[in-house]
Scaffold this motif. Structure first.
Motif, PDB file in Angstrom:
ATOM      1  N   PRO A   1      53.628-106.116  99.750  1.00  0.00           N
ATOM      2  CA  PRO A   1      52.907-107.028 100.650  1.00  0.00           C
ATOM      3  C   PRO A   1      52.020-106.274 101.629  1.00  0.00           C
ATOM      4  O   PRO A   1      52.397-105.226 102.156  1.00  0.00           O
ATOM      5  CB  PRO A   1      54.039-107.764 101.380  1.00  0.00           C
ATOM      6  N   VAL A   2      50.824-106.815 101.840  1.00  0.00           N
ATOM      7  CA  VAL A   2      49.864-106.240 102.776  1.00  0.00           C
ATOM      8  C   VAL A   2      49.398-107.352 103.714  1.00  0.00           C
ATOM      9  O   VAL A   2      48.979-108.418 103.255  1.00  0.00           O
ATOM     10  CB  VAL A   2      48.652-105.636 102.048  1.00  0.00           C
ATOM     11  N   GLU A   3      49.467-107.110 104.996  1.00  0.00           N
ATOM     12  CA  GLU A   3      48.982-108.080 105.964  1.00  0.00           C
ATOM     13  C   GLU A   3      47.501-107.810 106.226  1.00  0.00           C
ATOM     14  O   GLU A   3      47.126-106.709 106.635  1.00  0.00           O
ATOM     15  CB  GLU A   3      49.777-108.002 107.267  1.00  0.00           C
ATOM     16  N   THR A   4      46.676-108.793 105.964  1.00  0.00           N
ATOM     17  CA  THR A   4      45.242-108.657 106.136  1.00  0.00           C
ATOM     18  C   THR A   4      44.775-109.469 107.343  1.00  0.00           C
ATOM     19  O   THR A   4      45.548-110.211 107.948  1.00  0.00           O
ATOM     20  CB  THR A   4      44.504-109.135 104.882  1.00  0.00           C
ATOM     21  N   THR A   5      43.495-109.323 107.677  1.00  0.00           N
ATOM     22  CA  THR A   5      42.956-110.033 108.839  1.00  0.00           C
ATOM     23  C   THR A   5      43.147-111.536 108.704  1.00  0.00           C
ATOM     24  O   THR A   5      43.567-112.205 109.648  1.00  0.00           O
ATOM     25  CB  THR A   5      41.462-109.702 108.998  1.00  0.00           C
ATOM     26  N   ALA A   6      42.806-112.079 107.542  1.00  0.00           N
ATOM     27  CA  ALA A   6      43.044-113.498 107.257  1.00  0.00           C
ATOM     28  C   ALA A   6      44.346-113.638 106.481  1.00  0.00           C
ATOM     29  O   ALA A   6      44.726-112.739 105.727  1.00  0.00           O
ATOM     30  CB  ALA A   6      41.878-114.075 106.454  1.00  0.00           C
ATOM     31  N   PRO A   7      45.052-114.740 106.640  1.00  0.00           N
ATOM     32  CA  PRO A   7      46.354-114.916 105.981  1.00  0.00           C
ATOM     33  C   PRO A   7      46.212-115.277 104.503  1.00  0.00           C
ATOM     34  O   PRO A   7      46.400-116.425 104.104  1.00  0.00           O
ATOM     35  CB  PRO A   7      46.995-116.057 106.782  1.00  0.00           C
ATOM     36  N   TRP A   8      45.890-114.296 103.682  1.00  0.00           N
ATOM     37  CA  TRP A   8      45.580-114.533 102.278  1.00  0.00           C
ATOM     38  C   TRP A   8      46.698-114.117 101.320  1.00  0.00           C
ATOM     39  O   TRP A   8      46.447-113.904 100.142  1.00  0.00           O
ATOM     40  CB  TRP A   8      44.307-113.779 101.901  1.00  0.00           C
ATOM     41  N   ALA A   9      47.921-114.000 101.792  1.00  0.00           N
ATOM     42  CA  ALA A   9      49.058-113.642 100.932  1.00  0.00           C
ATOM     43  C   ALA A   9      48.723-112.445 100.058  1.00  0.00           C
ATOM     44  O   ALA A   9      48.983-112.423  98.855  1.00  0.00           O
ATOM     45  CB  ALA A   9      49.465-114.844 100.064  1.00  0.00           C
ATOM     46  N   ALA A  10      48.148-111.406 100.666  1.00  0.00           N
ATOM     47  CA  ALA A  10      47.677-110.243  99.919  1.00  0.00           C
ATOM     48  C   ALA A  10      48.812-109.266  99.634  1.00  0.00           C
ATOM     49  O   ALA A  10      49.863-109.278 100.281  1.00  0.00           O
ATOM     50  CB  ALA A  10      46.561-109.539 100.688  1.00  0.00           C
ATOM     51  N   ALA A  11      48.572-108.407  98.662  1.00  0.00           N
ATOM     52  CA  ALA A  11      49.524-107.348  98.332  1.00  0.00           C
ATOM     53  C   ALA A  11      48.788-106.242  97.596  1.00  0.00           C
ATOM     54  O   ALA A  11      47.729-106.463  97.008  1.00  0.00           O
ATOM     55  CB  ALA A  11      50.672-107.887  97.481  1.00  0.00           C
ATOM     56  N   ALA A  12      49.353-105.040  97.649  1.00  0.00           N
ATOM     57  CA  ALA A  12      48.855-103.937  96.842  1.00  0.00           C
ATOM     58  C   ALA A  12      49.533-104.008  95.483  1.00  0.00           C
ATOM     59  O   ALA A  12      50.667-104.486  95.355  1.00  0.00           O
ATOM     60  CB  ALA A  12      49.158-102.608  97.521  1.00  0.00           C
ATOM     61  N   LEU A  13      48.831-103.532  94.460  1.00  0.00           N
ATOM     62  CA  LEU A  13      49.334-103.602  93.086  1.00  0.00           C
ATOM     63  C   LEU A  13      49.749-102.213  92.635  1.00  0.00           C
ATOM     64  O   LEU A  13      48.978-101.254  92.760  1.00  0.00           O
ATOM     65  CB  LEU A  13      48.238-104.152  92.173  1.00  0.00           C
ATOM     66  N   ARG A  14      50.956-102.089  92.118  1.00  0.00           N
ATOM     67  CA  ARG A  14      51.479-100.825  91.627  1.00  0.00           C
ATOM     68  C   ARG A  14      51.705-100.938  90.117  1.00  0.00           C
ATOM     69  O   ARG A  14      52.514-101.750  89.665  1.00  0.00           O
ATOM     70  CB  ARG A  14      52.794-100.481  92.323  1.00  0.00           C
ATOM     71  N   LEU A  15      50.999-100.114  89.355  1.00  0.00           N
ATOM     72  CA  LEU A  15      51.077-100.164  87.901  1.00  0.00           C
ATOM     73  C   LEU A  15      51.619 -98.835  87.376  1.00  0.00           C
ATOM     74  O   LEU A  15      51.086 -97.774  87.705  1.00  0.00           O
ATOM     75  CB  LEU A  15      49.691-100.430  87.306  1.00  0.00           C
TER      76      LEU A  15
ATOM     77  N   TRP B   1      44.489-103.714  98.645  1.00  0.00           N
ATOM     78  CA  TRP B   1      44.947-105.089  98.792  1.00  0.00           C
ATOM     79  C   TRP B   1      44.229-106.031  97.822  1.00  0.00           C
ATOM     80  O   TRP B   1      43.039-105.902  97.576  1.00  0.00           O
ATOM     81  CB  TRP B   1      44.778-105.565 100.231  1.00  0.00           C
ATOM     82  N   VAL B   2      44.989-106.943  97.261  1.00  0.00           N
ATOM     83  CA  VAL B   2      44.468-107.944  96.335  1.00  0.00           C
ATOM     84  C   VAL B   2      44.736-109.320  96.941  1.00  0.00           C
ATOM     85  O   VAL B   2      45.886-109.650  97.244  1.00  0.00           O
ATOM     86  CB  VAL B   2      45.149-107.843  94.952  1.00  0.00           C
ATOM     87  N   PRO B   3      43.707-110.142  97.161  1.00  0.00           N
ATOM     88  CA  PRO B   3      43.922-111.446  97.803  1.00  0.00           C
ATOM     89  C   PRO B   3      44.798-112.358  96.964  1.00  0.00           C
ATOM     90  O   PRO B   3      44.661-112.429  95.754  1.00  0.00           O
ATOM     91  CB  PRO B   3      42.493-112.001  97.941  1.00  0.00           C
ATOM     92  N   TRP B   4      45.733-113.014  97.636  1.00  0.00           N
ATOM     93  CA  TRP B   4      46.615-114.010  97.036  1.00  0.00           C
ATOM     94  C   TRP B   4      47.532-113.455  95.948  1.00  0.00           C
ATOM     95  O   TRP B   4      48.105-114.223  95.171  1.00  0.00           O
ATOM     96  CB  TRP B   4      45.805-115.195  96.470  1.00  0.00           C
ATOM     97  N   LEU B   5      47.708-112.150  95.912  1.00  0.00           N
ATOM     98  CA  LEU B   5      48.541-111.567  94.863  1.00  0.00           C
ATOM     99  C   LEU B   5      49.987-112.026  94.967  1.00  0.00           C
ATOM    100  O   LEU B   5      50.680-112.174  93.963  1.00  0.00           O
ATOM    101  CB  LEU B   5      48.461-110.036  94.923  1.00  0.00           C
ATOM    102  N   ARG B   6      50.463-112.254  96.199  1.00  0.00           N
ATOM    103  CA  ARG B   6      51.855-112.682  96.372  1.00  0.00           C
ATOM    104  C   ARG B   6      52.112-114.078  95.803  1.00  0.00           C
ATOM    105  O   ARG B   6      53.258-114.433  95.510  1.00  0.00           O
ATOM    106  CB  ARG B   6      52.224-112.665  97.849  1.00  0.00           C
ATOM    107  N   ASP B   7      51.054-114.873  95.638  1.00  0.00           N
ATOM    108  CA  ASP B   7      51.210-116.221  95.095  1.00  0.00           C
ATOM    109  C   ASP B   7      50.696-116.332  93.665  1.00  0.00           C
ATOM    110  O   ASP B   7      50.652-117.432  93.110  1.00  0.00           O
ATOM    111  CB  ASP B   7      50.447-117.230  95.970  1.00  0.00           C
ATOM    112  N   ALA B   8      50.289-115.222  93.062  1.00  0.00           N
ATOM    113  CA  ALA B   8      49.673-115.253  91.740  1.00  0.00           C
ATOM    114  C   ALA B   8      50.685-114.964  90.636  1.00  0.00           C
ATOM    115  O   ALA B   8      51.708-114.306  90.864  1.00  0.00           O
ATOM    116  CB  ALA B   8      48.538-114.242  91.668  1.00  0.00           C
ATOM    117  N   THR B   9      50.376-115.455  89.447  1.00  0.00           N
ATOM    118  CA  THR B   9      51.163-115.137  88.258  1.00  0.00           C
ATOM    119  C   THR B   9      50.449-114.115  87.382  1.00  0.00           C
ATOM    120  O   THR B   9      51.077-113.422  86.591  1.00  0.00           O
ATOM    121  CB  THR B   9      51.424-116.400  87.423  1.00  0.00           C
ATOM    122  N   HIS B  10      49.120-114.041  87.499  1.00  0.00           N
ATOM    123  CA  HIS B  10      48.320-113.103  86.717  1.00  0.00           C
ATOM    124  C   HIS B  10      47.281-112.444  87.614  1.00  0.00           C
ATOM    125  O   HIS B  10      46.812-113.053  88.582  1.00  0.00           O
ATOM    126  CB  HIS B  10      47.600-113.822  85.563  1.00  0.00           C
ATOM    127  N   VAL B  11      46.915-111.221  87.275  1.00  0.00           N
ATOM    128  CA  VAL B  11      45.889-110.515  88.029  1.00  0.00           C
ATOM    129  C   VAL B  11      44.951-109.824  87.046  1.00  0.00           C
ATOM    130  O   VAL B  11      45.387-109.198  86.089  1.00  0.00           O
ATOM    131  CB  VAL B  11      46.505-109.502  89.023  1.00  0.00           C
TER     132      VAL B  11
END
Length: 345
Positions: free
Chosen positions: A166-180, A135-145
């Motif tokens: 999308p990944v649901e984390t303990t805190a609502p941080w709009a997280a997601a896993a990254l697939r490259l 999981w990467v924090p705020w990835l769903r709202d990001a343009t760059h990582v």
């Protein structure tokens, strides 16, 4: 060491406190769900608080993140500042800084980071990345990582070019896993950039944790001062006082170790041990403080809609992001052993 904020840092912190206090209310936080509060993000960027990070340094950023943590404000402020503005600002080429920083300053672009390094991403000779991150924090709202590869090189990836889950984390941080999958990326910085960015990120999230803990404790103090049991406020009970005192000392320990690490980072001094020490306090003591904050609220502390529960969730999430205490101590021990070996060589 002098942790006294400069006039510029003080002004930025006061402005941040006012904006977060006015706009990050429990009602707005509930409405934001797991995404970014667009109005709050726009206000932060419009007042120049994002771009101010380039001038106030990491210690200044810690002061601002404390204010965010007090209200658990639902914006990608920490990640954009540390991985975007500081990461690109310190390690990007002149062309990269000219192209990327303006949008990161005004909030039209948002950067996050796939840290800590899990060694799961490989870079090809053509500069394309393959692999999967957690999981990467705020990835769903990001343009760059910002992505470290297995050799700890740093790469900047456009989120639009990658796959996200999308990944649901303990805190609502709009997280997601990254697939490259042979995803195009651009190199950022030299071989030492990874350690520099990781150190700054750990300090930044420790500062965020200091604010989360301070906010949780403040709510607990306010509640126990008015909540009565057997005709007396809970705050007059010795057991309550001791729990609150321990939480206060833990919060101050997080704060002072984080300030020291940030100050040394800004001064260009060796700070590896200080960074890990701050991370350990933020992870271990932070967990204790948010549990205390919830416990001192009694039954209502378990209410998922109560503001103190957000502090509990954020405190646990920050601890998970920084890593468990045992892992951080193991890394700290390795650093200390290496330093001792160099001194005796």
């Amino acid at each position: 060491m002098d942790f006294t904020p400069t006039e510029e840092q003080t002004a930025a912190r006061e402005l941040a406190a006012r904006i977060f206090g006015d706009l990050s209310t429990p009602e707005r936080l509930s409405a934001a769900g797991t995404g970014t509060d667009a109005e709050l993000w726009k206000a932060l960027c419009a007042t120049g608080l994002t771009s101010a990070v380039e001038d106030v340094g990491l210690l200044g950023l810690v002061l601002l993140l404390e204010e965010q943590g007090r209200t658990t404000a639902q914006v990608p402020f920490a990640v954009n500042c540390v991985y975007g503005l500081l990461g690109v600002g310190r390690h990007g080429t002149e062309e990269q800084r000219a192209r990327l920083l303006p949008a990161l300053r005004d909030g039209s672009a948002v950067a996050t980071g796939a840290f800590p390094d899990q060694g799961a991403v490989r870079a090809g000779t053509d500069g394309r990345l393959t692999g999967t991150t957690g999981w990467v924090p705020w990835l769903r709202d990001a343009t760059h990582v910002l992505v470290p590869d297995a050799d700890r090189g740093l790469w900047l990836v456009r989120v639009a070019d990658a796959g996200t889950v999308p990944v649901e984390t303990t805190a609502p941080w709009a997280a997601a896993a990254l697939r490259l999958d042979a995803t195009p990326a651009e190199r950022l910085g030299s071989g030492e950039a990874y350690g520099d960015v990781l150190a700054a990120a750990r300090v930044a999230f420790a500062g965020l944790q200091a604010g989360v803990c301070a906010g949780s404790l403040a709510r607990a103090v306010a509640h126990t001062s008015v909540r009565e049991q057997f005709g007396r406020p809970l705050a007059t009970r010795q057991a309550v006082q001791l729990r609150a005192a321990d939480a206060h000392m833990d919060t101050e320990a997080i704060r002072v170790t984080t300030y020291e690490a940030a100050w040394r980072f800004d001064e260009g001094l060796p700070c590896a041990t200080q960074v890990l020490t701050a991370g350990w306090w933020a992870s271990e003591a932070g967990r204790r403080v948010v549990h205390t904050g919830q416990h001192l609220h009694g039954g209502i502390g378990a209410d998922l809609d109560h503001p103190v529960h957000r502090h509990f969730l954020w405190g646990r999430q920050i601890g998970a992001h920084l890593g468990c205490g045992a892992r951080l101590l193991d890394e700290l021990g390795a650093v200390l052993a290496h330093e001792e070996k160099e001194e005796t060589a």
